[in-house]
Design a protein around this motif. Structure first.
Motif, PDB file in Angstrom:
ATOM      1  N   ARG A 105       0.808  -1.221   0.000  1.00 37.87           N
ATOM      2  CA  ARG A 105       0.000   0.000   0.000  1.00 37.87           C
ATOM      3  C   ARG A 105       0.848   1.281   0.000  1.00 37.87           C
ATOM      4  O   ARG A 105       0.497   2.252  -0.646  1.00 37.87           O
ATOM      5  CB  ARG A 105      -0.894  -0.105   1.236  1.00 37.87           C
ATOM      6  N   CYS A 110      -2.135   7.988  -2.572  1.00 38.24           N
ATOM      7  CA  CYS A 110      -3.493   7.998  -2.013  1.00 38.24           C
ATOM      8  C   CYS A 110      -4.124   9.331  -2.417  1.00 38.24           C
ATOM      9  O   CYS A 110      -3.690  10.398  -1.965  1.00 38.24           O
ATOM     10  CB  CYS A 110      -3.426   7.847  -0.494  1.00 38.24           C
ATOM     11  N   LEU A 111      -5.138   9.276  -3.253  1.00 41.09           N
ATOM     12  CA  LEU A 111      -5.758  10.498  -3.774  1.00 41.09           C
ATOM     13  C   LEU A 111      -6.434  11.300  -2.670  1.00 41.09           C
ATOM     14  O   LEU A 111      -6.413  12.526  -2.665  1.00 41.09           O
ATOM     15  CB  LEU A 111      -6.775  10.132  -4.867  1.00 41.09           C
ATOM     16  N   GLU A 112      -7.009  10.591  -1.701  1.00 40.05           N
ATOM     17  CA  GLU A 112      -7.694  11.257  -0.589  1.00 40.05           C
ATOM     18  C   GLU A 112      -6.687  12.054   0.255  1.00 40.05           C
ATOM     19  O   GLU A 112      -6.894  13.213   0.584  1.00 40.05           O
ATOM     20  CB  GLU A 112      -8.406  10.186   0.255  1.00 40.05           C
ATOM     21  N   SER A 165      -1.178   5.868   1.967  1.00 42.49           N
ATOM     22  CA  SER A 165      -2.095   5.511   3.057  1.00 42.49           C
ATOM     23  C   SER A 165      -1.518   4.375   3.898  1.00 42.49           C
ATOM     24  O   SER A 165      -0.551   3.721   3.505  1.00 42.49           O
ATOM     25  CB  SER A 165      -3.428   5.072   2.475  1.00 42.49           C
ATOM     26  N   CYS A 170      -6.693   4.514   5.790  1.00 40.05           N
ATOM     27  CA  CYS A 170      -7.432   4.363   4.528  1.00 40.05           C
ATOM     28  C   CYS A 170      -8.931   4.300   4.819  1.00 40.05           C
ATOM     29  O   CYS A 170      -9.381   3.607   5.730  1.00 40.05           O
ATOM     30  CB  CYS A 170      -6.989   3.086   3.829  1.00 40.05           C
ATOM     31  N   LEU A 171      -9.702   5.057   4.027  1.00 40.51           N
ATOM     32  CA  LEU A 171     -11.147   5.109   4.269  1.00 40.51           C
ATOM     33  C   LEU A 171     -11.891   3.948   3.608  1.00 40.51           C
ATOM     34  O   LEU A 171     -13.093   3.791   3.766  1.00 40.51           O
ATOM     35  CB  LEU A 171     -11.711   6.425   3.721  1.00 40.51           C
ATOM     36  N   GLY A 172     -11.176   3.168   2.800  1.00 38.94           N
ATOM     37  CA  GLY A 172     -11.804   2.011   2.147  1.00 38.94           C
ATOM     38  C   GLY A 172     -12.988   2.422   1.283  1.00 38.94           C
ATOM     39  O   GLY A 172     -12.932   3.439   0.586  1.00 38.94           O
ATOM     40  N   CYS A 175     -14.342   5.979   0.923  1.00 41.04           N
ATOM     41  CA  CYS A 175     -13.491   7.019   0.345  1.00 41.04           C
ATOM     42  C   CYS A 175     -14.133   7.602  -0.912  1.00 41.04           C
ATOM     43  O   CYS A 175     -14.582   6.851  -1.791  1.00 41.04           O
ATOM     44  CB  CYS A 175     -12.138   6.400   0.006  1.00 41.04           C
ATOM     45  N   CYS A 181      -9.017   4.969  -7.091  1.00 43.44           N
ATOM     46  CA  CYS A 181      -7.868   4.729  -6.201  1.00 43.44           C
ATOM     47  C   CYS A 181      -6.833   3.812  -6.879  1.00 43.44           C
ATOM     48  O   CYS A 181      -7.169   2.722  -7.354  1.00 43.44           O
ATOM     49  CB  CYS A 181      -8.358   4.089  -4.899  1.00 43.44           C
TER      50      CYS A 181
HETATM   51  S1  SF4 Z   1      -9.344   4.114  -0.842  1.00 45.54           S
HETATM   52 FE1  SF4 Z   1      -9.110   6.337  -0.616  1.00 45.54          FE
HETATM   53  S2  SF4 Z   1      -8.053   6.555   1.351  1.00 45.54           S
HETATM   54 FE2  SF4 Z   1      -7.781   4.442   0.716  1.00 45.54          FE
HETATM   55  S3  SF4 Z   1      -5.849   4.438  -0.431  1.00 45.54           S
HETATM   56 FE3  SF4 Z   1      -7.486   4.705  -1.933  1.00 45.54          FE
HETATM   57  S4  SF4 Z   1      -7.615   6.913  -2.177  1.00 45.54           S
HETATM   58 FE4  SF4 Z   1      -6.528   6.554  -0.293  1.00 45.54          FE
END
Ligand code: SF4
Length: 644
Positions: A105, A110-112, A165, A170-172, A175, A181
């Motif tokens: 990972r 991680c876009l978020e 992340s 991670c918001l899963g 998200c 993602c």
């Molecule tokens: S699901 Fe969202 S928080 Fe998790 S790695 Fe992907 S972009 Fe990031």
């Protein structure tokens, strides 16, 4: 099609790969792998350097038509396998099924978190902001999201922790970027592939997640191949334990701040609770009172100053938990932070319980961070159960799996007793290509000033070496002392580990052609320098692990309680494997020549020295350093002999 046909002089490999000629040990290994796959068995193969083991497992694995997971020891090897060796064999075999590369990972953008970082950019340091510009322009063009591809970004840039992340943050599926993602896309690709290339860390991370009953990261396969398998026991141990780190606590504190500012601005207490958590985590780091190193948590807990700092940390976590509980349901970030606090509180309780048998409770400190860990002393039972899955084959290979010709140590560490075994010697002619010297009159291993004495002793040899030289040390202190002396006295460019990134140091070393690279453990393996650029490897001491290491101490104690002999069952085999890795840096090709100097008298004056020597390739030995100079003088004629 059988591997015999594929490796034949007129077979698919010879027809498609320029200059390919199968080597006898390579074919033997390929047959053994084919057999193991056919029988859904387990195979341990030690294949000496130059055997060609990668093709020897890739060909039968792909030819079997089964679903395959190949795991390598590092990300570099993973890339090399996926981008170089696998496409070659795919082309030769005309293999049409999908293949995928899957990393852990922390390798994916991680876009978020990138979005959060951009919205909080006014709070960041100048260097993070400078890197943010690079990340933003790259993020619009990348198709993989692999942060290793960001142009101009340092391997250890601070921004990486902000734009990747963790399992914790991670918001899963909640998200907003879930569908785009990069990690999710890479996992989907892996799920659809017939061949997936992963690394050992990802394999065990996946196994650990499965233990908790959550989803899969790595697809199920019928064939698992582990290259550089000697690394498995150490890596596995790290994933079957529990850990709480100051990084995860500070990351949580930052995310609570963000949740407070974006979803609960009326709850000033939440911001204060996050600040308290941040400060308490830093205070606990200071309370360890050491620059860096490892120790036993049971000993540290007796220190009242440390105990008070720990109490402040648990209070801060409890405060975060209580305040977040009041905010439950007000926003996704707040809810997610509440879950993380609950989880970390629980884990902290486990790593501090200090009451489980068969485990070691230990801490590790770097300059700014700490971790508290609970690690099982053995993974044999857990891993041994995994390899009993029906209709699945398991191949374990490396150049260094045996000790004195036996797999017993490796098999017992992973619960692999009863596996088929094969040892293939390196095809290199060590008697013509190398010399091994254990010099006379060496200072004893633990005397004061030893590193300086050794460095001075080696200068004449270094200056006679026609190419470059590795000086491999067993401690950072020895590395620094050796470098200091060589910089003062030797007429060569001296490079030292840590002064630049590993890849740049190696590139400089190869380009220079006559440099001396002084390094510790991270250069003992996975380094492939061919030709005269590496003509001499000097090893300061037999690489026994530090007896103060808390995990080793716990294993030694456990071994004694079970009636074993910790030295011959644990310490000696580990040191032998480590030495074999270090020695393996020298001869990487049929045309390589070089000398190996092991500066440890125990190799010849202790009974266990024979175990080391019997485990090394059959290199002619001498005790006279001067003879190595004579060997260098003979190299041109030997090259001609070999060519004939
Ligand atoms: S699901 Fe969202 S928080 Fe998790 S790695 Fe992907 S972009 Fe990031």
């Amino acid at each position: 099609m059988s591997v015999h046909t594929l490796f034949a002089p007129d077979g698919a490999l010879s027809r498609h790969i320029d200059g390919f000629v199968a080597r006898a040990p390579q074919l033997e290994m390929a047959r053994a792998v084919e057999q193991a796959i056919g029988a859904h068995g387990r195979l341990l193969v030690e294949a000496g350097t130059g055997t060609g083991k990668t093709y020897a497992y890739l060909v039968p694995a792909l030819a079997s038509g089964q679903r395959i997971v190949i795991s390598t020891g590092s990300k570099n090897l993973q890339e090399q396998l996926y981008h170089r060796d696998l496409p070659t064999i795919i082309g030769a075999l005309d293999y049409a099924r999908p293949v995928a590369l899957l990393k852990g990972r922390s390798n994916y953008l991680c876009l978020e978190r990138l979005h959060n970082l951009m919205s909080e950019s006014h709070l960041q340091k100048a260097e993070v902001l400078a890197d943010l510009v690079k990340v933003r322009s790259w993020s619009g063009t990348t198709t993989t999201g692999d942060v290793g591809d960001i142009p101009g970004l340092q391997e250890n840039a601070e921004i990486l922790a902000h734009i990747t992340s963790t399992n914790d943050n991670c918001l899963g599926r909640d998200c907003p970027y879930y569908d785009d993602c990069h990690l999710v896309v890479a996992r989907r690709r892996a799920m659809d592939a017939q061949v997936v290339v992963i690394n050992h860390h990802l394999f065990f991370a996946d196994l650990a997640v499965k233990d908790t009953g959550f989803g899969e990261l790595v697809p199920e396969a019928q064939v698992y191949v582990f290259d550089e398998a000697h690394q498995l026991p150490e890596i596995a141990t790290g994933y079957f334990g529990k850990s709480v780190s100051s990084r995860s606590l500070q990351d949580l504190a930052q995310d609570i701040q963000l949740a407070y500012r974006s979803e609960a601005q009326d709850m000033a207490q939440l911001g204060k609770a996050a600040d308290r958590l941040q400060i308490a985590s830093q205070d606990l780091r200071l309370a360890f009172g050491i620059e860096s190193g490892r120790g036993n948590t049971r000993d540290m807990i007796k220190n009242s100053y440390w105990g008070q700092a720990l109490a402040r940390l648990t209070d801060a976590l409890t405060l975060c938990y209580d305040v977040l509980k009041l905010a439950l349901g007000r926003g996704e970030r707040l809810d997610q932070c509440f879950e993380r606090v609950s989880e970390i509180k629980g884990r902290l309780g486990e790593v501090l319980a200090l009451n489980q048998t068969g485990c070691s409770y230990w801490f590790e400190c770097s300059r700014l961070h700490f971790s508290l860990n609970l690690t099982p002393l053995s993974v044999a039972e857990r891993f041994g159960a995994e390899v009993l899955r029906p209709e699945v084959s398991w191949i374990f290979t490396s150049a260094t799996l045996t000790v004195d010709g036996h797999f017993a140590h490796f098999a017992s560490e992973l619960g692999l007793a009863g596996s088929a075994e094969l040892v293939l010697d390196s095809p290199f002619d060590y008697s013509a290509q190398a010399r091994l010297c254990v010099p006379r009159c060496l200072p004893e291993p633990n005397v004061f000033g030893r590193a300086e004495q050794l460095a001075n002793m080696m200068i004449p040899l270094i200056n006679r070496t026609p190419g470059g030289c590795f000086f491999l040390c067993t401690s950072h202190q020895a590395m620094r002392q050796v470098s200091e002396v060589l910089r003062r006295e030797a007429g060569r460019t001296i490079l030292m580990q840590g002064e630049d990134s590993k890849s740049r140091l190696l590139a400089t070393f190869v380009e220079n052609g006559h440099a001396v690279l002084v390094a510790t453990a991270s250069f003992w393996e996975g380094i492939d320098v061919r030709g005269a650029a590496l003509s001499c490897v000097i090893i300061d001491k037999l690489p026994f692990a530090s007896p103060d290491d808390p995990l080793l101490k716990a294993r030694v104690e456990d071994c004694r309680l079970r009636g074993g002999d910790p030295f011959s069952d644990i310490q000696l085999p580990k040191a032998v494997i480590a030495l074999k890795q270090g020695v393996g840096r020298l001869i990487r090709d049929r045309s390589d020549h070089g000398v190996l100097v092991i500066c440890d008298p125990r190799l010849v004056n202790r009974a266990y020295g024979a175990t080391f020597l019997k485990s090394l390739p059959a290199i002619p030995r001498t005790r006279e350093l001067a003879r190595l100079g004579d060997f260098f003088n003979q190299i041109p004629s030997q090259v001609e002999d070999v060519a004939c």
